[in-house]
Design an enzyme around this catalytic site. Structure first.
Site, PDB file in Angstrom:
ATOM      1  N   ASP A  12       1.103  -0.695  -0.138  1.00  0.00           N
ATOM      2  CA  ASP A  12      -0.304  -0.103  -0.178  1.00  0.00           C
ATOM      3  C   ASP A  12       0.725   1.163   0.191  1.00  0.00           C
ATOM      4  O   ASP A  12       1.894   0.804   0.230  1.00  0.00           O
ATOM      5  CB  ASP A  12      -0.469  -0.047   1.612  1.00  0.00           C
ATOM      6  CG  ASP A  12      -1.827   0.888   1.594  1.00  0.00           C
ATOM      7  OD1 ASP A  12      -2.757   1.510   0.020  1.00  0.00           O
ATOM      8  OD2 ASP A  12      -1.590   1.653   2.611  1.00  0.00           O
ATOM      9  N   ASP A  14      -0.294   5.413   0.872  1.00  0.00           N
ATOM     10  CA  ASP A  14      -0.297   6.216   2.353  1.00  0.00           C
ATOM     11  C   ASP A  14      -0.257   5.480   3.282  1.00  0.00           C
ATOM     12  O   ASP A  14      -1.448   4.493   3.619  1.00  0.00           O
ATOM     13  CB  ASP A  14      -1.504   6.995   1.956  1.00  0.00           C
ATOM     14  CG  ASP A  14      -1.344   7.361   0.413  1.00  0.00           C
ATOM     15  OD1 ASP A  14      -0.419   8.983   0.556  1.00  0.00           O
ATOM     16  OD2 ASP A  14      -2.230   7.766  -0.672  1.00  0.00           O
ATOM     17  N   ASP A 172      -1.369  -0.668   5.534  1.00  0.00           N
ATOM     18  CA  ASP A 172      -1.292  -0.444   7.307  1.00  0.00           C
ATOM     19  C   ASP A 172      -3.261  -0.111   8.067  1.00  0.00           C
ATOM     20  O   ASP A 172      -3.277   0.171   8.851  1.00  0.00           O
ATOM     21  CB  ASP A 172      -1.152   0.734   7.245  1.00  0.00           C
ATOM     22  CG  ASP A 172      -1.757   2.097   6.452  1.00  0.00           C
ATOM     23  OD1 ASP A 172      -2.282   3.249   6.912  1.00  0.00           O
ATOM     24  OD2 ASP A 172      -2.168   1.728   5.220  1.00  0.00           O
TER      25      ASP A 172
END
Length: 224
Positions: A12, A14, A172
Site C-alpha cells: 500500500d 499512504d 496499514d
C-alpha cells in the site's frame, strides 16, 4: 537464487510506504474551508485515509456537518492536493533501505493503492521511488473493477506480476488486510504506533524488521 520465501511483495502507499497524512489533511481542510467548515486535526484525518479520496472527503464532511457538497468539493480538494502532494510527505524511516534490500534479493516490488493512479505516480516520482516498483496500481487503474477492500486490486497485481513467485502484501489498514486475505495473499501490517487490524498475518512497527517479519510470516503459513 535465494531462500527468501516470496518472489513478489506488494505495498500500500499512504500510511504504509509514505507518511502523507499532513498533506492529505491540508487538502481536506482546504475543501472544508470552501464551505466555512472548521478544520480537522491530523489525528482526526488519519483514520479517514485508506479508502480513496472520495471516501476520505465524505468522512470529513460527515464529521463536520454533512456530506451534501461532496461532489462539488471533491475536485477542489484534488486540485489543491495535486499542487501540494509532497509538501510534507516523506517515506517512513527505513523504507528505502528495506525496498533496496528486497530488490537486491531479486524480489519483484509493486504498489497497490486506492489513491488515484496519477497522484500515486506523481508522489512516487517526486520522492524518487517509482523505479523501485515493477507495477503501480491505483484506485482508477484501467482494468480495475473495484478498490480495496475488494480483492480486485490484489488480483490485478497477481495477473501483472504473479509470475514472480509467491506473493505477500504489506499495508496499514483494514482495507489492505481484507483485500489481501480475500485474494488468498498473506498480509503484514505496518503499525508504527502499535495496535493492529484483525486478520493480519503479521505486524511490524519498524521497517528494519520487514524482511524478518515476512520470513516469519511465510513459515507460519500452511502453504505459500
Amino acid at each position: 537464487m535465494n531462500d527468501f520465501p516470496f518472489g513478489l511483495v506488494g505495498f500500500d502507499l499512504d500510511g504504509t510506504l509514505v507518511d502523507s497524512v499532513a498533506d492529505l489533511a491540508a487538502a481536506v481542510n482546504h475543501a472544508l474551508a470552501e464551505i466555512g467548515r472548521p478544520p480537522l486535526t491530523i489525528e482526526q484525518v488519519r483514520p479517514m485515509i485508506g479508502g480513496g479520496s472520495r471516501v476520505m472527503l465524505q468522512q470529513a464532511l460527515t464529521a463536520t456537518g454533512g456530506d451534501e457538497r461532496l461532489d462539488d468539493l471533491l475536485p477542489e480538494m484534488l486540485a489543491f492536493y495535486a499542487a501540494h502532494i509532497v509538501d510534507h510527505t516523506r517515506p517512513f524511516p527505513g523504507v528505502l533501505e528495506a525496498l533496496d534490500a528486497l530488490r537486491k534479493l531479486g524480489i519483484t516490488l509493486a504498489v497497490v493503492t486506492n489513491k488515484r493512479e496519477r497522484f500515486s505516480l506523481a508522489l512516487l516520482d517526486a520522492l524518487g521511488l517509482t523505479d523501485r516498483f515493477s507495477c503501480i496500481i491505483g484506485g482508477d487503474t484501467p482494468g480495475l473493477v473495484a478498490m480495496k477492500p475488494d480483492r480486485a486490486p490484489i488480483d490485478l497485481l497477481l495477473r501483472k506480476c504473479g509470475n514472480s513467485g509467491p506473493a505477500a502484501f504489506v499495508g496499514d489498514s483494514i482495507y489492505d488486510v481484507d483485500a489481501a486475505r480475500a485474494a488468498g495473499v498473506p498480509v503484514a501490517l505496518f503499525a508504527p504506533d502499535g495496535g493492529g487490524v484483525p486478520g493480519a498475518n503479521a505486524v511490524f512497527a519498524d521497517y528494519r524488521d520487514l524482511l524478518p517479519t515476512l520470513t516469519r510470516m511465510a513459515k507460519a503459513q500452511p502453504t505459500i
